[in-house]
Design a protein around this motif. Structure first.
Motif, short mmCIF file in Angstrom:
data_model
loop_
_atom_site.label_atom_id
_atom_site.label_comp_id
_atom_site.label_asym_id
_atom_site.label_seq_id
_atom_site.Cartn_x
_atom_site.Cartn_y
_atom_site.Cartn_z
N UNK A 137 0.97 -1.40 0.09
CA UNK A 137 0.07 -0.18 -0.10
C UNK A 137 0.80 1.19 0.09
N UNK A 138 1.92 1.21 0.61
CA UNK A 138 2.90 2.40 0.58
C UNK A 138 3.50 2.49 -0.67
N UNK A 139 4.08 1.59 -1.28
CA UNK A 139 4.39 1.75 -2.69
C UNK A 139 3.22 2.36 -3.45
N UNK A 140 1.87 1.72 -3.29
CA UNK A 140 0.78 2.35 -4.28
C UNK A 140 0.73 3.86 -4.16
N UNK A 180 7.58 -2.55 3.46
CA UNK A 180 6.79 -3.41 4.48
C UNK A 180 6.55 -2.91 6.04
N UNK A 181 7.66 -2.31 6.61
CA UNK A 181 7.63 -1.85 7.92
C UNK A 181 6.76 -0.57 8.07
N UNK A 200 13.92 7.11 11.15
CA UNK A 200 15.20 7.47 10.97
C UNK A 200 15.79 6.48 10.03
N UNK A 201 15.39 5.48 9.69
CA UNK A 201 15.83 4.57 8.59
C UNK A 201 15.45 5.04 7.13
N UNK A 202 14.13 5.54 7.26
CA UNK A 202 13.61 5.97 5.82
C UNK A 202 14.32 7.24 5.43
N UNK A 203 14.56 8.05 6.64
CA UNK A 203 15.13 9.62 6.24
C UNK A 203 16.38 9.38 5.93
#
Length: 251
Positions: A137-140, A180-181, A200-203
């Motif tokens: 869903x996040x990728x969508x 996924x997370x 933190x990881x995404x940034x």
């Protein structure tokens, strides 16, 4: 000469003549005792000039400028502007036809959807994301956001940055894990430790080129578009986005 005869002589409608009277482009002659307007040769010449100028692409205001006795702009200057504008339109039409040709080629392989009408670089990126991150869903949401950015050309930088990296299996795997997370946060609470860790990881995963120049004082919840975007997320997901933006802006 009556209004109908004037209009016929120049090849315009009587409605157009009356409109030119209302806006002051064509002087309105006084009515005679019988109530009719009578036009002369000068009216025919002026109306003919108006028609020629508008057929060249001048607006009625520009035509009035040209026809003004002493204050009007030079006709050559206005025609040069029109020529330049037509040249820009030719380039844009050519670009649109090239894009349509590409869509028609793709349509031959299967049905298209609304987001297929984006630019070629963005379309290629969306295709790669669909293949790399199926079912997320996040990728969508990211694909929908990139399609929206494409209307202003802002997606071009993103497409350039990710055109090659999405061919890197390690990068695809790391990004899929982040998606996924993020999807899992839909069922978590706002104070879940994963919110801070994921932010933190995404940034850190986003290239610096894509976050330079952001407004450090921007309040996402007060910005109309950003607020609407956050409302579309689960509370923990929205909080993660706020924290990512805080990291990027140095807050």
């Amino acid at each position: 000469m009556r209004i109908g005869e004037l209009a016929e002589a120049v090849g315009v409608s009587t409605r157009a003549v009356r409109h030119y009277h209302r806006i002051g482009l064509l002087p309105e002659p006084p009515r005679r005792i019988n109530g009719y307007r009578t036009y002369g040769v000068r009216d025919v010449l002026r109306l003919a000039r108006v028609r020629r100028l508008t057929e060249l692409g001048l607006s009625l205001d520009e035509a009035a400028d040209v026809l003004a006795d002493d204050e009007g702009r030079e006709l050559g200057e206005i025609l040069a502007e029109i020529d330049a504008d037509l040249a820009r339109q030719e380039v844009e039409i050519r670009r649109r036809r090239e894009r349509l040709a590409e869509l028609l080629r793709r349509a031959a392989d299967g049905p298209l959807d609304a987001d297929d009408a984006v630019s070629v670089p963005t379309a290629e990126l969306l295709d790669r994301m669909t293949t790399a991150f199926p079912g997320s869903d996040a990728a969508r949401r990211d694909r929908e956001f990139l399609a929206l950015l494409d209307t202003s050309g802002a997606a071009a930088l993103v497409a350039e940055q990710y055109r090659e990296v999405l061919h890197d299996p390690e990068v695809v795997a790391r990004t899929a894990e982040l998606y996924r997370r993020f999807d899992e946060l839909a069922t978590r609470s706002v104070d879940d430790p994963d919110v801070t860790e994921l932010a933190r990881d995404f940034a850190a995963a986003v290239p610096a080129e894509l976050v330079t120049g952001i407004d450090p004082g921007l309040d996402l919840d007060a910005h109309p578009f950003a607020a609407a975007f956050l409302r579309d997320l689960a509370p923990a997901q929205a909080e993660a986005v706020r924290r990512v933006y805080g990291i990027w802006s140095g807050r």
